[in-house]
Write a protein that holds these residues in place. Sequence first.
Motif, mmCIF file in Angstrom:
data_model
loop_
_atom_site.group_PDB
_atom_site.id
_atom_site.type_symbol
_atom_site.label_atom_id
_atom_site.label_comp_id
_atom_site.label_asym_id
_atom_site.label_seq_id
_atom_site.Cartn_x
_atom_site.Cartn_y
_atom_site.Cartn_z
ATOM 1 N N LEU A 1 -5.928 -0.530 -6.611
ATOM 2 C CA LEU A 1 -7.151 0.057 -6.059
ATOM 3 C C LEU A 1 -6.757 1.372 -5.396
ATOM 4 N N LEU B 1 -6.959 6.024 8.759
ATOM 5 C CA LEU B 1 -5.963 4.940 8.673
ATOM 6 C C LEU B 1 -4.582 5.495 8.382
ATOM 7 N N ILE B 2 -4.500 6.393 7.405
ATOM 8 C CA ILE B 2 -3.196 6.887 6.962
ATOM 9 C C ILE B 2 -2.821 8.187 7.659
ATOM 10 N N ALA C 1 0.826 -1.207 0.000
ATOM 11 C CA ALA C 1 0.000 0.000 0.000
ATOM 12 C C ALA C 1 0.856 1.251 0.000
ATOM 13 N N ILE D 1 -13.483 6.002 -5.955
ATOM 14 C CA ILE D 1 -12.772 4.723 -5.837
ATOM 15 C C ILE D 1 -12.441 4.280 -7.252
ATOM 16 N N LEU E 1 -12.392 6.188 5.934
ATOM 17 C CA LEU E 1 -11.546 5.557 6.956
ATOM 18 C C LEU E 1 -10.180 5.181 6.406
ATOM 19 N N LEU E 2 -10.157 4.525 5.236
ATOM 20 C CA LEU E 2 -8.887 4.012 4.707
ATOM 21 C C LEU E 2 -8.000 5.125 4.156
ATOM 22 N N ILE F 1 -5.075 6.649 -0.503
ATOM 23 C CA ILE F 1 -4.479 5.326 -0.329
ATOM 24 C C ILE F 1 -4.544 4.575 -1.648
ATOM 25 N N ILE G 1 -3.612 0.666 -3.160
ATOM 26 C CA ILE G 1 -3.228 -0.711 -2.832
ATOM 27 C C ILE G 1 -2.895 -1.431 -4.136
#
Lengths: 357, 357
Positions: free
Chosen positions: A157, A264-265, A130, A181, A259-260, A289, A291
């Motif tokens: 992603l 998260l980051i 990631a 996304i 969140l991600l 983010i 991935i």
Amino acid sequence: MPNSNLNQPDQSAQASAVKPGHIALTLDEVHQLAYRVLTHHGLSAEHAQAIARVITAGERDECHSHGMYRVLSCTRTLQHGAVARDAIPVVSDRGPGVVAVDAQFGFSQLAFEVGSKVLLEKVRKTGIAALAINNCYHFSALWPEIEALVEHGVAALAMTPSHAWVAPAGGSRPVFGTNPIAFGWPRAGAQPYVFDFATSAVARGEIELYRRSGRTLPKGWGVDAKGSPSIDAATVLDQGAMLTFGGYKGSALSTMIELLAGPLIGDMTSAESLRIDDGAGASPRHGEIVIALDPRFFSAGNFIEDRQRAEKLFESITGQGARLPSQRRFAARSRSLANGYVQIPEALLRDVQQLLG
Amino acid sequence: MPNSNLNQPDQSAQASAVKPGHIALTLDEVHQLAYRVLTHHGLSAEHAQAIARVITAGERDECHSHGMYRVLSCTRTLQHGAVARDAIPVVSDRGPGVVAVDAQFGFSQLAFEVGSKVLLEKVRKTGIAALAINNCYHFSALWPEIEALVEHGVAALAMTPSHAWVAPAGGSRPVFGTNPIAFGWPRAGAQPYVFDFATSAVARGEIELYRRSGRTLPKGWGVDAKGSPSIDAATVLDQGAMLTFGGYKGSALSTMIELLAGPLIGDMTSAESLRIDDGAGASPRHGEIVIALDPRFFSAGNFIEDRQRAEKLFESITGQGARLPSQRRFAARSRSLANGYVQIPEALLRDVQQLLG
């Protein structure tokens, strides 16, 4: 032949192919014009190159809202002053599968270019890795990044928050951004499978267009201040909120993206990003983010057969007349590359050129 | 007090709390009954324990379609014969970030239990890791797996294909399964954030209920053989196809799930899975992908502050009266645990107990 002189366009040779009110530019000319305007407004050469590349890709693929048009908003963000014009992204290795790039409050593109190299090195060793990009100003689509990774044979992603304009399902007040996304899957001998969509029902700009033209909105795009469905653009934009696509499921996905690509980051949610902007209307500042997954680690020794499985899936979609997500964009790309030029509206070109004054 | 004897239920002490036509069972009794039926039909003790655990969790959370009811379909799959009743999952280490478990054509739960331990070990070292489960029969919801990971402090994402019943946006023929996607985020001092939803507009069973009761379907659930919208359940189930949620966006997501939980991990797409089933109506056989992310690798030294950011996001959702995805399920869980029992319909209990005969 496309124009070789930006200031004195000569359309004679291709007058029949160019739409009325448009000017033909080669991709090089698009790139150079974007680069000149951005550096003229103080952006460093490295950043201007990276941004000009995605703007050129946008025009090439006829994604006009992510093409030359973005030079205007990007310059506005530069004028607003908060963006660091010569920020040098700082890479930090967070673990075998995680790399973070601090964009140092510059635009995201250069940070992605720097970070994606490390991401690819990592995923080649671990199978999944990631990339977190922090503290960046973000205005571009995600598909250029997805494609840049997928051409190295990995699946990818990407997600970002934006500015809080979208209410959760069952709510009335903005919490989420339009939270895109994007996903890509490499294909041998074909354009990759790529999607890139906002988790809001539509883009905010689309609702703005409805407001300007005084039309009522389709149902499902927004709510009023009480959370009741609204078809009035001004109500949705100023008092209520936009909605996600797909009801409570889209709302859940949008939460995951917050969140991600936020907590998260170690970066901002869309609500925090909007507060930081404080009405300036600049490009949102937040994190991202990405991935990446290397299929060679996942396949149990039948890599070619597994790839063919994916091709059969695509055939079963296109074979019944349904479209793959980026099909129109790739068709535009072929067209642009075959023509050797793209077509920019005269008025837009004038606005962009004025920024050189 | 809940019943202590399954065969002679004594409801006297709680008659007022138990719904008419229902029998109260403790969670232990649910687990034991499921275990007894499954082992009676030849399932190994390890598999039966793992499945009884998720069935008990389903009843506890009042997800009745994933509770005791599943003993029936699970037994049907056992009777169908293709599932390996004593399969021993085989773990293979594919790289620092990737573990694969070959379920050896057994049910998925035991493979997950075995594989998730390795997944957690890996993610603690790399920051992001993936678990691929291959060659498994899958019938359960994904949230029990997500919760099993999230309670170790990681974020997790899981996806599976199913049987091809769902057409791509713009199409008319089934390509995708109901393809669930589930995600979880750990919260200190609160139930985790968890969603788990099918990317089909509704469950196939829901459309079956409409057919049985002769009602017309809501728009957007399915199409006829020509791809035109249909509100006739029989047409959608037998000639046309179901649709994804969220139009072309849901369709794109469903494609991603096919790719990541199918060809990427060397396993079947929903179309291949349906062909293998060949009309038997057993639990689908296919693969699953689970991705875990350890927040400690991503956070730039502000772990507690980042967690609080996520909590503010949740508050901004619940604070305006909107619900978090699993809120109802967690309320049911509290209720079941406080009561010390769950309520099973008498008719269902009779059907399940008959499987012991």
